[in-house]
Scaffold this active site. Structure first.
Site, PDB file in Angstrom:
ATOM      1  N   HIS A  31       0.837  -1.191   0.000  1.00  0.00           N
ATOM      2  CA  HIS A  31       0.000   0.000   0.000  1.00  0.00           C
ATOM      3  C   HIS A  31       0.875   1.246   0.000  1.00  0.00           C
ATOM      4  O   HIS A  31       2.091   1.182   0.196  1.00  0.00           O
ATOM      5  CB  HIS A  31      -0.938  -0.014   1.207  1.00  0.00           C
ATOM      6  CG  HIS A  31      -2.004  -1.052   1.121  1.00  0.00           C
ATOM      7  ND1 HIS A  31      -3.024  -1.157   2.044  1.00  0.00           N
ATOM      8  CD2 HIS A  31      -2.218  -2.035   0.211  1.00  0.00           C
ATOM      9  CE1 HIS A  31      -3.823  -2.174   1.706  1.00  0.00           C
ATOM     10  NE2 HIS A  31      -3.354  -2.715   0.604  1.00  0.00           N
ATOM     11  N   GLU A  65       1.254   3.673   2.088  1.00  0.00           N
ATOM     12  CA  GLU A  65       1.973   3.946   3.316  1.00  0.00           C
ATOM     13  C   GLU A  65       3.263   3.123   3.411  1.00  0.00           C
ATOM     14  O   GLU A  65       4.281   3.599   3.911  1.00  0.00           O
ATOM     15  CB  GLU A  65       1.089   3.647   4.534  1.00  0.00           C
ATOM     16  CG  GLU A  65      -0.144   4.526   4.633  1.00  0.00           C
ATOM     17  CD  GLU A  65      -1.366   3.895   3.988  1.00  0.00           C
ATOM     18  OE1 GLU A  65      -2.467   4.053   4.533  1.00  0.00           O
ATOM     19  OE2 GLU A  65      -1.214   3.249   2.919  1.00  0.00           O
ATOM     20  N   ALA A 102     -24.318  10.293 -35.348  1.00  0.00           N
ATOM     21  CA  ALA A 102     -24.042   9.793 -36.690  1.00  0.00           C
ATOM     22  C   ALA A 102     -24.927  10.551 -37.658  1.00  0.00           C
ATOM     23  O   ALA A 102     -25.910  11.199 -37.261  1.00  0.00           O
ATOM     24  CB  ALA A 102     -24.310   8.292 -36.793  1.00  0.00           C
ATOM     25  N   ALA A 103     -24.585  10.466 -38.939  1.00  0.00           N
ATOM     26  CA  ALA A 103     -25.410  11.103 -39.977  1.00  0.00           C
ATOM     27  C   ALA A 103     -26.637  10.241 -40.258  1.00  0.00           C
ATOM     28  O   ALA A 103     -26.791   9.137 -39.731  1.00  0.00           O
ATOM     29  CB  ALA A 103     -24.583  11.290 -41.238  1.00  0.00           C
ATOM     30  N   SER A 149     -20.388   7.730 -39.102  1.00  0.00           N
ATOM     31  CA  SER A 149     -20.031   8.492 -37.905  1.00  0.00           C
ATOM     32  C   SER A 149     -18.532   8.730 -37.759  1.00  0.00           C
ATOM     33  O   SER A 149     -18.113   9.370 -36.793  1.00  0.00           O
ATOM     34  CB  SER A 149     -20.534   7.756 -36.652  1.00  0.00           C
ATOM     35  OG  SER A 149     -19.939   6.478 -36.550  1.00  0.00           O
ATOM     36  N   TRP A 151     -15.220  10.563 -38.936  1.00  0.00           N
ATOM     37  CA  TRP A 151     -15.151  10.796 -37.494  1.00  0.00           C
ATOM     38  C   TRP A 151     -15.853  12.106 -37.191  1.00  0.00           C
ATOM     39  O   TRP A 151     -15.644  13.109 -37.868  1.00  0.00           O
ATOM     40  CB  TRP A 151     -13.709  10.868 -37.024  1.00  0.00           C
ATOM     41  CG  TRP A 151     -12.989   9.577 -37.157  1.00  0.00           C
ATOM     42  CD1 TRP A 151     -12.062   9.264 -38.089  1.00  0.00           C
ATOM     43  CD2 TRP A 151     -13.114   8.429 -36.321  1.00  0.00           C
ATOM     44  NE1 TRP A 151     -11.586   7.984 -37.888  1.00  0.00           N
ATOM     45  CE2 TRP A 151     -12.224   7.450 -36.794  1.00  0.00           C
ATOM     46  CE3 TRP A 151     -13.899   8.144 -35.193  1.00  0.00           C
ATOM     47  CZ2 TRP A 151     -12.104   6.201 -36.204  1.00  0.00           C
ATOM     48  CZ3 TRP A 151     -13.768   6.901 -34.607  1.00  0.00           C
ATOM     49  CH2 TRP A 151     -12.869   5.947 -35.110  1.00  0.00           C
ATOM     50  N   LEU A 189     -12.228  -1.731 -28.762  1.00  0.00           N
ATOM     51  CA  LEU A 189     -12.441  -1.423 -27.347  1.00  0.00           C
ATOM     52  C   LEU A 189     -11.201  -1.546 -26.474  1.00  0.00           C
ATOM     53  O   LEU A 189     -11.287  -1.357 -25.253  1.00  0.00           O
ATOM     54  CB  LEU A 189     -13.566  -2.299 -26.749  1.00  0.00           C
ATOM     55  CG  LEU A 189     -14.928  -2.201 -27.442  1.00  0.00           C
ATOM     56  CD1 LEU A 189     -15.944  -3.075 -26.737  1.00  0.00           C
ATOM     57  CD2 LEU A 189     -15.407  -0.764 -27.501  1.00  0.00           C
ATOM     58  N   GLU A 206     -19.676   2.809 -23.445  1.00  0.00           N
ATOM     59  CA  GLU A 206     -19.415   3.386 -24.761  1.00  0.00           C
ATOM     60  C   GLU A 206     -20.465   2.979 -25.788  1.00  0.00           C
ATOM     61  O   GLU A 206     -20.301   3.237 -26.971  1.00  0.00           O
ATOM     62  CB  GLU A 206     -18.026   2.960 -25.255  1.00  0.00           C
ATOM     63  CG  GLU A 206     -16.873   3.637 -24.565  1.00  0.00           C
ATOM     64  CD  GLU A 206     -15.594   3.601 -25.384  1.00  0.00           C
ATOM     65  OE1 GLU A 206     -15.654   3.886 -26.603  1.00  0.00           O
ATOM     66  OE2 GLU A 206     -14.540   3.283 -24.814  1.00  0.00           O
ATOM     67  N   PRO A 263     -27.134   4.874 -28.278  1.00  0.00           N
ATOM     68  CA  PRO A 263     -28.216   5.548 -27.555  1.00  0.00           C
ATOM     69  C   PRO A 263     -29.178   4.610 -26.847  1.00  0.00           C
ATOM     70  O   PRO A 263     -29.703   4.948 -25.784  1.00  0.00           O
ATOM     71  CB  PRO A 263     -28.918   6.355 -28.647  1.00  0.00           C
ATOM     72  CG  PRO A 263     -28.530   5.706 -29.945  1.00  0.00           C
ATOM     73  CD  PRO A 263     -27.157   5.181 -29.731  1.00  0.00           C
TER      74      PRO A 263
END
Length: 366
Positions: free
Chosen positions: A54, A56, A165-166, A171, A173, A207, A293, A296
């Site tokens: 740790h 300490e 995104a369109a 999407s 970038w 990822l 990540e 929607p």
């Protein structure tokens, strides 16, 4: 009353603690600074990895005999239990430390009590110095201890009019290289990165963390309710990082093998999987922080479940006018039910704006 020297030493301890972000889970990040009677720093250290010494202990080893009669500044109350390492409270006593100043009390019932042990041994103990600053870095760990589930940070990137995104779903970038590099920092600080089936089908994301030296790769988690999105050759099936694919418990068969992959079965909830069940599974695996990540729909499910603790939005100076919004159905039908957020930071990242906010009902860490 804290002196300027006290504040300076604790602020250094907080900075040291942050060096452990992403590598200490399921333990907290902790920093420690030891100063002698003249205020000179004689030892410092931070918790570097779970199972290792740790903060300490690192600081005491650096201080040596200079620890006797010195002051130890620690960002978290020294632990009072023996796990993979011994109790830090006793180590401080044995080293002859005369005063301990810590920022945040330890809410873990198996480790708390260090302050009482120190006081019983005649050590002067003070608490609360720079508590908010120290707690900020340990938000994930504190959330997990207090709620029994991982801390969830929802990250998204969108245009100024809120599109991810369109209209044709392209999407890449929306945001800048600088913003995308910053996302890898968030990944490096998280125990797990979570996406849904829609993101896997649309983007085939990897990822894993890139561009950050010595980063501990987070667990990659895909919510694939029907078990149809993750196909052979998917990038999340490589050996760059471990992967968990979550499917509904009534889905027959298994996801195609490949790489370090594990399949878990969870109960359904609405059109997807149970968010509480997922978080319980991840917590049982030692995950204390989740970077959400997904798209929607997944974000909406987490918000509807009351499972988003922080929001980080990258807003690009771009307009699309049409296309999917950053957030889908979150169980909010009227303005009175809106999830209000407190903005804690707004900074420029390249040409983009990064906004950080937490639910207005979230408790302040102490």
């Amino acid at each position: 009353m804290a002196t300027t020297a006290d504040i300076t030493a604790m602020r250094r301890a907080v900075a040291l603690a942050h060096l452990g972000l992403g590598s200490t889970s399921p333990n907290p990040i902790v920093g420690c600074v030891i100063t002698d009677a003249s205020g000179q720093t004689v030892g410092e250290g931070h918790h570097q990895r779970a199972g290792g010494p740790h903060a300490e202990i690192h600081a005491l080893r650096a201080a040596g005999d200079h620890a006797r009669g010195a002051t130890a500044y620690v960002t978290l109350e020294p632990c009072n239990h023996t796990g993979r390492t011994g109790p830090c409270a006793q180590a401080l006593i044995d080293a002859g430390i005369g005063r301990v100043v810590y920022a945040v009390g330890d809410p873990n019932p198996s480790a708390t009590g260090g302050a009482d042990t120190l006081r019983a041994a005649g050590v002067r103990v003070e608490s609360g110095l720079l508590a908010e600053e120290a707690a900020a870095g340990n938000t994930a760990w504190l959330t997990s201890v207090r709620t029994g589930r991982p801390h969830v940070l929802w990250k998204y990137a969108a245009t100024l009019d809120g599109r991810i995104a369109a209209e044709d779903r392209t999407s890449r970038w929306i945001t800048s290289p600088e913003a995308r590099a910053d996302v890898h920092r968030l990944r490096a600080e998280a125990d797990a990165v979570v996406v849904g089936a829609g993101t896997v089908r649309a983007d085939d994301p990897h990822l894993a963390v890139r561009g950050i030296d010595h980063a501990v790769q987070p667990l990659r988690v895909v919510l694939d309710t029907e078990g149809t999105a993750v196909r052979p050759g998917a990038r999340v099936l490589d050996d760059a990082a471990p992967t968990v694919v979550a499917v509904a418990e009534d889905v027959p068969g298994a996801v195609p093998p490949g790489g370090p992959i594990d399949v878990v079965r969870l109960p359904r909830a609405g059109r997807g999987l149970s968010v509480p069940a997922l978080l319980a599974e991840l917590h049982a695996r030692g995950v204390r922080s989740v970077l959400l990540e997904g798209g929607p729909t997944l974000a909406g499910a987490f918000i509807a479940a009351g499972a988003v603790d922080k929001v980080v939005g990258y807003l690009a100076p771009v307009l699309l006018g049409a296309g999917p919004a950053a957030l889908a159905d979150a169980g909010i039908s009227t303005i009175a039910e809106a999830l209000r957020l407190d903005m804690t930071e707004a900074v420029r990242i390249g040409p983009d704006l990064r906004i950080t906010a937490i639910p207005a009902t979230a408790p302040k860490e102490r």
